[in-house]
Design an enzyme around this catalytic site. Structure first.
Site, PDB file in Angstrom:
ATOM      1  N   SER A  27       2.213  -6.007   8.914  1.00  0.00           N
ATOM      2  CA  SER A  27       1.876  -4.745   9.590  1.00  0.00           C
ATOM      3  C   SER A  27       0.536  -4.756  10.325  1.00  0.00           C
ATOM      4  O   SER A  27      -0.045  -3.695  10.533  1.00  0.00           O
ATOM      5  CB  SER A  27       1.876  -3.613   8.562  1.00  0.00           C
ATOM      6  OG  SER A  27       0.901  -3.875   7.588  1.00  0.00           O
TER       7      SER A  27
ATOM      8  N   LYS B 151       9.329  -3.236  14.786  1.00  0.00           N
ATOM      9  CA  LYS B 151       9.824  -2.024  14.118  1.00  0.00           C
ATOM     10  C   LYS B 151      10.855  -1.310  15.001  1.00  0.00           C
ATOM     11  O   LYS B 151      11.850  -0.785  14.511  1.00  0.00           O
ATOM     12  CB  LYS B 151       8.647  -1.091  13.793  1.00  0.00           C
ATOM     13  CG  LYS B 151       7.721  -1.642  12.721  1.00  0.00           C
ATOM     14  CD  LYS B 151       8.388  -1.596  11.362  1.00  0.00           C
ATOM     15  CE  LYS B 151       7.516  -2.084  10.250  1.00  0.00           C
ATOM     16  NZ  LYS B 151       8.148  -1.952   8.925  1.00  0.00           N
TER      17      LYS B 151
ATOM     18  N   ARG C 244      -7.187   8.175  16.680  1.00  0.00           N
ATOM     19  CA  ARG C 244      -6.016   8.026  15.810  1.00  0.00           C
ATOM     20  C   ARG C 244      -5.828   9.277  14.957  1.00  0.00           C
ATOM     21  O   ARG C 244      -6.763  10.031  14.718  1.00  0.00           O
ATOM     22  CB  ARG C 244      -6.208   6.824  14.857  1.00  0.00           C
ATOM     23  CG  ARG C 244      -6.267   5.467  15.553  1.00  0.00           C
ATOM     24  CD  ARG C 244      -4.894   5.041  16.050  1.00  0.00           C
ATOM     25  NE  ARG C 244      -4.906   3.744  16.686  1.00  0.00           N
ATOM     26  CZ  ARG C 244      -5.188   3.528  17.979  1.00  0.00           C
ATOM     27  NH1 ARG C 244      -5.509   4.532  18.776  1.00  0.00           N
ATOM     28  NH2 ARG C 244      -5.136   2.308  18.477  1.00  0.00           N
TER      29      ARG C 244
ATOM     30  N   ASN D 108       9.961 -12.145  10.006  1.00  0.00           N
ATOM     31  CA  ASN D 108       9.867 -11.401   8.742  1.00  0.00           C
ATOM     32  C   ASN D 108      10.407  -9.973   8.897  1.00  0.00           C
ATOM     33  O   ASN D 108      11.271  -9.544   8.138  1.00  0.00           O
ATOM     34  CB  ASN D 108       8.408 -11.362   8.268  1.00  0.00           C
ATOM     35  CG  ASN D 108       8.280 -10.822   6.853  1.00  0.00           C
ATOM     36  OD1 ASN D 108       9.182 -10.986   6.032  1.00  0.00           O
ATOM     37  ND2 ASN D 108       7.181 -10.158   6.568  1.00  0.00           N
TER      38      ASN D 108
ATOM     39  N   TYR E  37       0.822  -1.221   0.000  1.00  0.00           N
ATOM     40  CA  TYR E  37       0.000   0.000   0.000  1.00  0.00           C
ATOM     41  C   TYR E  37       0.860   1.278   0.000  1.00  0.00           C
ATOM     42  O   TYR E  37       0.847   2.043  -0.970  1.00  0.00           O
ATOM     43  CB  TYR E  37      -0.949  -0.063   1.200  1.00  0.00           C
ATOM     44  CG  TYR E  37      -1.787   1.167   1.435  1.00  0.00           C
ATOM     45  CD1 TYR E  37      -2.406   1.836   0.379  1.00  0.00           C
ATOM     46  CD2 TYR E  37      -1.966   1.653   2.726  1.00  0.00           C
ATOM     47  CE1 TYR E  37      -3.184   2.953   0.610  1.00  0.00           C
ATOM     48  CE2 TYR E  37      -2.754   2.766   2.966  1.00  0.00           C
ATOM     49  CZ  TYR E  37      -3.357   3.424   1.905  1.00  0.00           C
ATOM     50  OH  TYR E  37      -4.121   4.532   2.145  1.00  0.00           O
TER      51      TYR E  37
ATOM     52  N   PHE F 168       9.886  -0.982   2.966  1.00  0.00           N
ATOM     53  CA  PHE F 168       8.505  -1.115   3.465  1.00  0.00           C
ATOM     54  C   PHE F 168       8.155  -2.572   3.748  1.00  0.00           C
ATOM     55  O   PHE F 168       7.054  -2.850   4.208  1.00  0.00           O
ATOM     56  CB  PHE F 168       7.503  -0.660   2.390  1.00  0.00           C
ATOM     57  CG  PHE F 168       7.580   0.782   2.016  1.00  0.00           C
ATOM     58  CD1 PHE F 168       6.914   1.737   2.762  1.00  0.00           C
ATOM     59  CD2 PHE F 168       8.298   1.202   0.903  1.00  0.00           C
ATOM     60  CE1 PHE F 168       6.956   3.072   2.408  1.00  0.00           C
ATOM     61  CE2 PHE F 168       8.345   2.527   0.542  1.00  0.00           C
ATOM     62  CZ  PHE F 168       7.677   3.466   1.294  1.00  0.00           C
TER      63      PHE F 168
ATOM     64  N   TYR G 182       4.063  -6.091  16.617  1.00  0.00           N
ATOM     65  CA  TYR G 182       4.320  -5.320  15.391  1.00  0.00           C
ATOM     66  C   TYR G 182       5.183  -4.099  15.715  1.00  0.00           C
ATOM     67  O   TYR G 182       6.246  -3.889  15.120  1.00  0.00           O
ATOM     68  CB  TYR G 182       2.993  -4.902  14.745  1.00  0.00           C
ATOM     69  CG  TYR G 182       3.164  -3.845  13.686  1.00  0.00           C
ATOM     70  CD1 TYR G 182       3.923  -4.099  12.548  1.00  0.00           C
ATOM     71  CD2 TYR G 182       2.582  -2.578  13.831  1.00  0.00           C
ATOM     72  CE1 TYR G 182       4.110  -3.113  11.592  1.00  0.00           C
ATOM     73  CE2 TYR G 182       2.761  -1.603  12.873  1.00  0.00           C
ATOM     74  CZ  TYR G 182       3.530  -1.869  11.755  1.00  0.00           C
ATOM     75  OH  TYR G 182       3.725  -0.895  10.805  1.00  0.00           O
TER      76      TYR G 182
ATOM     77  N   HIS H 190      -8.143  -2.764   8.473  1.00  0.00           N
ATOM     78  CA  HIS H 190      -8.036  -1.334   8.798  1.00  0.00           C
ATOM     79  C   HIS H 190      -9.396  -0.636   8.783  1.00  0.00           C
ATOM     80  O   HIS H 190     -10.276  -0.979   8.001  1.00  0.00           O
ATOM     81  CB  HIS H 190      -7.077  -0.646   7.833  1.00  0.00           C
ATOM     82  CG  HIS H 190      -5.677  -1.134   7.993  1.00  0.00           C
ATOM     83  ND1 HIS H 190      -5.094  -2.000   7.115  1.00  0.00           N
ATOM     84  CD2 HIS H 190      -4.778  -0.920   8.971  1.00  0.00           C
ATOM     85  CE1 HIS H 190      -3.868  -2.282   7.533  1.00  0.00           C
ATOM     86  NE2 HIS H 190      -3.653  -1.642   8.658  1.00  0.00           N
TER      87      HIS H 190
END
Ligand code: UDP
Length: 329
Positions: free
Chosen positions: A77, A145, A221, A92, A11, A73, A141, A189
């Protein structure tokens, strides 16, 4: 410049590739197409289908192309999935980027922009969140990161690989030409699910929790348009070449919307009834994430163009109306 985009069929990756090509750069894309879409890759980009965890594959890409800088990227996610499958995420997201950094070191490529996340902050003590906020991720997640951010710090010290980590808040919207947009399977999402309800593809939207300490009890958010995120990556590359200094930057609009407000805004934009029901909280969700992007605005000279939620949802709606089955159409 010749930019390698890992995860360029995903995306945010695909939107960044479009933006790079529009600005005159040459782009090589790596994607294993496990989440990404071949159709999302710009026709002028050179696509290699393969996995970052495959060193021989990576070495080949670096041998066949003279790469000036990398944007990474390529990662899983999904917050919810990361809570039930943490090892899959660490394997991953962390191991994959370590392999990429090894290949960069071998090929003497010294610049990388890394796709990070607001999930590195966990449940923040201060709102808006700036980059000095403590990092206490509430899900694997965000932890994965943050681990890569730490790996990058040491690679800078040891090998002189300069990096910029971009901590995204909530990406939404689609490309202006309508060619590419958001298409995840399964979709988890908020905005795409709401729009699938508007399209009649789903019965209702489940609101995950109404008992948070927020204005209406639902999670808050900061939604940022995907092309604004894309443009920040190009600014980050420019900064790496100009100043040769590593850094970490938040990317958001600086305004928070609750889940209920997003649903209401989507009703207004789509002019359709969107049924909603209250459900249990989703594990790993912090209550409020709102960015201070002051540092990115000042140091990267970045400025988001879509600063109102309605515009962002309109842009996403246009994509969903024209591509009700995503890239399958
Ligand atoms: N959310 C929700 N229902 C859904 C999907 C998401 O209530 O079907 C909420 C979720 O709990 C979070 C917000 O919407 O507070 C944004 O979630 P999303 O998955 O879009 O992004 P995240 O914040 O996890 O990166």
């Amino acid at each position: 410049m010749n930019i390698l985009v890992c995860g360029g069929a995903g995306y945010i990756g695909s939107h960044t590739v479009y933006e790079l090509i529009e600005q005159g750069h040459s782009v090589v894309v790596i994607d294993n197409l496990c989440k990404g879409h071949k159709k999302a890759v710009h026709k002028e980009a050179k696509l290699y289908v393969g996995d970052l965890r495959d060193s021989l594959f990576l070495d080949k890409v670096f041998e066949e192309n003279k790469i000036d800088a990398v944007i990474d990227f390529a990662a899983y996610s999904l917050v919810g999935e990361s809570c039930s499958e943490p090892l899959m995420y660490f394997e991953n997201n962390v191991f994959g980027t370590i392999k990429l950094l090894e290949a960069m070191k071998k090929a003497n490529v010294k610049k990388i922009v890394f796709s990070s996340t607001a999930a590195t902050y966990g449940e923040p003590e201060n709102i808006p969140i700036d980059e000095k906020e403590k990092n206490v991720p509430t899900n694997p997640y965000g932890e994965s990161k943050l681990m890569v951010e730490k790996v990058l710090k040491w690679c800078d010290k040891a090998y002189g690989i300069k990096y910029i980590c971009l901590r995204y808040f909530n990406a939404a919207g689609a490309y202006k030409t309508g060619e590419i947009g958001e298409d995840h399977f399964p979709e988890t999402h908020l905005i795409p699910i709401i729009l699938q309800v508007a399209l009649g593809k789903r019965e209702e939207i489940s609101i995950f929790g109404e008992d948070y300490n927020t204005k209406d009890g639902t999670c808050v958010r900061d939604y940022i348009h995907v092309t604004d995120l894309a443009s920040a990556h190009i600014k980050a590359i420019e900064k790496l070449f100009k100043d040769e200094v590593s850094g970490i930057y938040n990317l958001g609009n600086g305004t928070g919307f609750s889940v209920k407000e997003v649903i209401e805004c989507a009703r207004k934009v789509t002019q359709r009834e969107i049924k909603a029901k209250i459900c249990e909280r989703r594990p790993g969700d912090p209550s409020t994430l709102i960015a201070s992007s002051k540092k990115a605005i000042e140091e990267l000279k970045w400025q988001p163009k879509f600063n109102c939620l309605e515009q962002i949802i309109e842009s996403a709606w246009k994509w969903h109306l024209n591509h009700p089955n995503g890239y399958e159409d």
